[in-house]
Design a protein around this motif. Structure first.
Motif, PDB file in Angstrom:
ATOM      1  N   MET A   1     -53.431 -39.910 -86.888  1.00  0.00           N
ATOM      2  CA  MET A   1     -54.250 -39.287 -87.926  1.00  0.00           C
ATOM      3  C   MET A   1     -55.531 -38.665 -87.378  1.00  0.00           C
ATOM      4  O   MET A   1     -56.293 -38.062 -88.138  1.00  0.00           O
ATOM      5  CB  MET A   1     -54.604 -40.330 -88.994  1.00  0.00           C
ATOM      6  N   ARG A   2     -55.764 -38.813 -86.107  1.00  0.00           N
ATOM      7  CA  ARG A   2     -57.005 -38.319 -85.531  1.00  0.00           C
ATOM      8  C   ARG A   2     -56.966 -36.803 -85.382  1.00  0.00           C
ATOM      9  O   ARG A   2     -55.918 -36.213 -85.109  1.00  0.00           O
ATOM     10  CB  ARG A   2     -57.222 -38.976 -84.169  1.00  0.00           C
ATOM     11  N   MET A   3     -58.121 -36.191 -85.601  1.00  0.00           N
ATOM     12  CA  MET A   3     -58.245 -34.743 -85.430  1.00  0.00           C
ATOM     13  C   MET A   3     -59.146 -34.459 -84.232  1.00  0.00           C
ATOM     14  O   MET A   3     -60.157 -35.147 -84.059  1.00  0.00           O
ATOM     15  CB  MET A   3     -58.812 -34.109 -86.698  1.00  0.00           C
ATOM     16  N   PRO A   4     -58.829 -33.457 -83.428  1.00  0.00           N
ATOM     17  CA  PRO A   4     -57.642 -32.592 -83.516  1.00  0.00           C
ATOM     18  C   PRO A   4     -56.387 -33.326 -83.074  1.00  0.00           C
ATOM     19  O   PRO A   4     -56.454 -34.326 -82.356  1.00  0.00           O
ATOM     20  CB  PRO A   4     -57.981 -31.452 -82.552  1.00  0.00           C
ATOM     21  N   ILE A   5     -55.233 -32.811 -83.486  1.00  0.00           N
ATOM     22  CA  ILE A   5     -53.961 -33.437 -83.170  1.00  0.00           C
ATOM     23  C   ILE A   5     -53.665 -33.308 -81.676  1.00  0.00           C
ATOM     24  O   ILE A   5     -53.855 -32.244 -81.079  1.00  0.00           O
ATOM     25  CB  ILE A   5     -52.825 -32.787 -83.988  1.00  0.00           C
ATOM     26  N   THR A   6     -53.237 -34.398 -81.086  1.00  0.00           N
ATOM     27  CA  THR A   6     -52.846 -34.395 -79.674  1.00  0.00           C
ATOM     28  C   THR A   6     -51.335 -34.524 -79.554  1.00  0.00           C
ATOM     29  O   THR A   6     -50.694 -35.194 -80.370  1.00  0.00           O
ATOM     30  CB  THR A   6     -53.516 -35.546 -78.916  1.00  0.00           C
ATOM     31  N   ILE A   7     -50.807 -33.884 -78.550  1.00  0.00           N
ATOM     32  CA  ILE A   7     -49.353 -33.932 -78.357  1.00  0.00           C
ATOM     33  C   ILE A   7     -48.950 -35.215 -77.635  1.00  0.00           C
ATOM     34  O   ILE A   7     -48.095 -35.964 -78.112  1.00  0.00           O
ATOM     35  CB  ILE A   7     -48.876 -32.699 -77.570  1.00  0.00           C
TER      36      ILE A   7
ATOM     37  N   ILE B   1     -33.823 -46.483 -93.137  1.00  0.00           N
ATOM     38  CA  ILE B   1     -35.092 -46.007 -92.590  1.00  0.00           C
ATOM     39  C   ILE B   1     -36.107 -45.744 -93.693  1.00  0.00           C
ATOM     40  O   ILE B   1     -37.315 -45.905 -93.492  1.00  0.00           O
ATOM     41  CB  ILE B   1     -34.859 -44.747 -91.726  1.00  0.00           C
ATOM     42  N   THR B   2     -35.629 -45.366 -94.880  1.00  0.00           N
ATOM     43  CA  THR B   2     -36.562 -45.097 -95.979  1.00  0.00           C
ATOM     44  C   THR B   2     -37.285 -46.356 -96.432  1.00  0.00           C
ATOM     45  O   THR B   2     -38.329 -46.257 -97.097  1.00  0.00           O
ATOM     46  CB  THR B   2     -35.821 -44.488 -97.180  1.00  0.00           C
ATOM     47  N   LEU B   3     -36.766 -47.541 -96.103  1.00  0.00           N
ATOM     48  CA  LEU B   3     -37.412 -48.783 -96.512  1.00  0.00           C
ATOM     49  C   LEU B   3     -38.705 -49.046 -95.741  1.00  0.00           C
ATOM     50  O   LEU B   3     -39.493 -49.907 -96.148  1.00  0.00           O
ATOM     51  CB  LEU B   3     -36.456 -49.961 -96.321  1.00  0.00           C
ATOM     52  N   TYR B   4     -38.917 -48.331 -94.645  1.00  0.00           N
ATOM     53  CA  TYR B   4     -40.132 -48.550 -93.854  1.00  0.00           C
ATOM     54  C   TYR B   4     -41.371 -47.939 -94.514  1.00  0.00           C
ATOM     55  O   TYR B   4     -42.484 -48.256 -94.137  1.00  0.00           O
ATOM     56  CB  TYR B   4     -39.961 -47.982 -92.448  1.00  0.00           C
ATOM     57  N   GLN B   5     -41.161 -47.032 -95.448  1.00  0.00           N
ATOM     58  CA  GLN B   5     -42.305 -46.442 -96.129  1.00  0.00           C
ATOM     59  C   GLN B   5     -42.715 -47.309 -97.314  1.00  0.00           C
ATOM     60  O   GLN B   5     -41.891 -47.939 -97.958  1.00  0.00           O
ATOM     61  CB  GLN B   5     -41.975 -45.027 -96.602  1.00  0.00           C
ATOM     62  N   GLY B   6     -44.010 -47.344 -97.573  1.00  0.00           N
ATOM     63  CA  GLY B   6     -44.520 -48.088 -98.712  1.00  0.00           C
ATOM     64  C   GLY B   6     -44.642 -47.196 -99.931  1.00  0.00           C
ATOM     65  O   GLY B   6     -44.291 -46.008 -99.899  1.00  0.00           O
TER      66      GLY B   6
ATOM     67  N   PHE C   1     -47.380 -46.155-101.343  1.00  0.00           N
ATOM     68  CA  PHE C   1     -48.439 -45.166-101.172  1.00  0.00           C
ATOM     69  C   PHE C   1     -48.729 -44.868 -99.700  1.00  0.00           C
ATOM     70  O   PHE C   1     -49.749 -44.268 -99.379  1.00  0.00           O
ATOM     71  CB  PHE C   1     -49.742 -45.659-101.831  1.00  0.00           C
ATOM     72  N   SER C   2     -47.879 -45.299 -98.812  1.00  0.00           N
ATOM     73  CA  SER C   2     -48.132 -45.086 -97.385  1.00  0.00           C
ATOM     74  C   SER C   2     -46.850 -44.687 -96.669  1.00  0.00           C
ATOM     75  O   SER C   2     -45.745 -45.084 -97.061  1.00  0.00           O
ATOM     76  CB  SER C   2     -48.693 -46.360 -96.745  1.00  0.00           C
ATOM     77  N   PHE C   3     -47.041 -43.890 -95.619  1.00  0.00           N
ATOM     78  CA  PHE C   3     -45.928 -43.451 -94.790  1.00  0.00           C
ATOM     79  C   PHE C   3     -46.279 -43.735 -93.337  1.00  0.00           C
ATOM     80  O   PHE C   3     -46.973 -42.934 -92.699  1.00  0.00           O
ATOM     81  CB  PHE C   3     -45.650 -41.957 -94.990  1.00  0.00           C
ATOM     82  N   PRO C   4     -45.841 -44.879 -92.802  1.00  0.00           N
ATOM     83  CA  PRO C   4     -46.156 -45.215 -91.405  1.00  0.00           C
ATOM     84  C   PRO C   4     -45.307 -44.374 -90.448  1.00  0.00           C
ATOM     85  O   PRO C   4     -44.287 -44.844 -89.919  1.00  0.00           O
ATOM     86  CB  PRO C   4     -45.816 -46.701 -91.323  1.00  0.00           C
ATOM     87  N   TRP C   5     -45.738 -43.155 -90.200  1.00  0.00           N
ATOM     88  CA  TRP C   5     -44.924 -42.219 -89.425  1.00  0.00           C
ATOM     89  C   TRP C   5     -44.580 -42.708 -88.033  1.00  0.00           C
ATOM     90  O   TRP C   5     -43.459 -42.454 -87.555  1.00  0.00           O
ATOM     91  CB  TRP C   5     -45.623 -40.859 -89.362  1.00  0.00           C
ATOM     92  N   PRO C   6     -45.473 -43.397 -87.301  1.00  0.00           N
ATOM     93  CA  PRO C   6     -45.058 -43.894 -85.983  1.00  0.00           C
ATOM     94  C   PRO C   6     -43.884 -44.864 -86.050  1.00  0.00           C
ATOM     95  O   PRO C   6     -42.972 -44.798 -85.223  1.00  0.00           O
ATOM     96  CB  PRO C   6     -46.327 -44.581 -85.461  1.00  0.00           C
TER      97      PRO C   6
END
Length: 275
Positions: free
Chosen positions: A40-46, A228-233, A235-240
């Protein structure tokens, strides 16, 4: 266009296709090695500043991903086996038996393949509920096999057409039945085509989401795409973590394609030369 120009165009098209396939996969892999705060940090790093495998640990701890993985492997393997058996029989019948209007039958198969999947969800759900098959493997195996059959039949027809009748006739003279000639002569000679059709059917079943979500509501019966959809809450999406789960889902398909690469490439190349 000169030969050099055509070659450059082909290489450019191949580069675009490769980038379209590899860049998203590499991005998912790199995301799976980041922490959520870094993502979530800006700027985005690859590249991740401090690569971590903690996301992969949480993938196996937070949800029963091994159960999802086993369900996906079993459903995809069973549906692929059923699809190939029926598709081989259908393709053989279209090529060797004197069926009326085989071209019209192939056109009808192509038309069936173009039917939107979402239009079949309600009828399939009602059918599986009537048969008391909801939350079982057959509820997914049967539709997946049927949905992959049109493409598999067309692939196998193109290969069966190149097998001379004399080979089957010789096998039947030696005592084989027509079915025996199919399995002992035709199938081995068209192994690249069979493997190509099998890979297409397996990947189609492995990636399918809509039917798996609709026909399997129990967590213990869910396949990997739905799990895999069960990993999301809420109100949250833990993308890592989700990215790590996606990497786990990609690995089996990559292994299968790597193991059977020569046969698949041979089948696709032969099919392209015939086309």
């Amino acid at each position: 266009m000169t030969t050099f120009g055509r070659r450059r165009t082909v290489w450019l098209a191949a580069l675009i296709v490769a980038a379209n396939g590899f860049i998203p996969a590499i991005w998912i892999l790199l995301t799976s090695l980041k922490t959520e705060s870094e993502l979530m940090r800006m700027p985005i790093t690859i590249m991740p500043d401090a690569p971590t495998l903690q996301n992969y640990v949480r993938v196996f701890v937070d949800q029963p991903i091994l159960t999802f993985l086993w369900n996906s492997i079993a459903v995809a393997a069973l549906s692929t086996a059923l699809c190939i058996v029926v598709s081989a029989l259908a393709a053989y019948a279209l090529v060797r038996l004197r069926l009326p209007a085989p071209g019209a039958i192939l056109s009808a198969l192509l038309a069936v393949a173009m039917v939107p999947l979402i239009s079949l969800v309600v009828p399939l759900f009602q059918t599986m509920r009537t048969l008391d098959l909801l939350n079982t493997w057959p509820a997914l195996v049967l539709p997946y096999a049927v949905l992959s059959m049109p493409v598999c039949v067309m692939v196998l027809v193109s290969f069966f057409q190149d097998i001379p009748n004399d080979l089957e006739n010789a096998a039947m003279i030696d005592g084989c039945t027509r079915a025996g000639a199919l399995w002992h002569v035709v199938i081995p000679l068209t192994a690249p085509g069979v493997f190509t059709a099998a890979i297409l059917a397996f990947v189609n079943a492995w990636d399918e989401f809509l039917l798996a979500l609709t026909l399997s509501s129990r967590v213990a019966k869910r396949t990997l795409p739905v799990g895999i959809t069960l990993y999301q809450g809420e109100f949250s999406f833990p993308w890592p973590i989700i990215s790590a789960a996606l990497v786990v889902a990609i690995v089996p398909v990559c292994v299968i394609i790597a193991v059977f690469q020569d046969r698949v490439v041979g089948g696709l190349t032969s099919g392209g030369m015939k086309g």
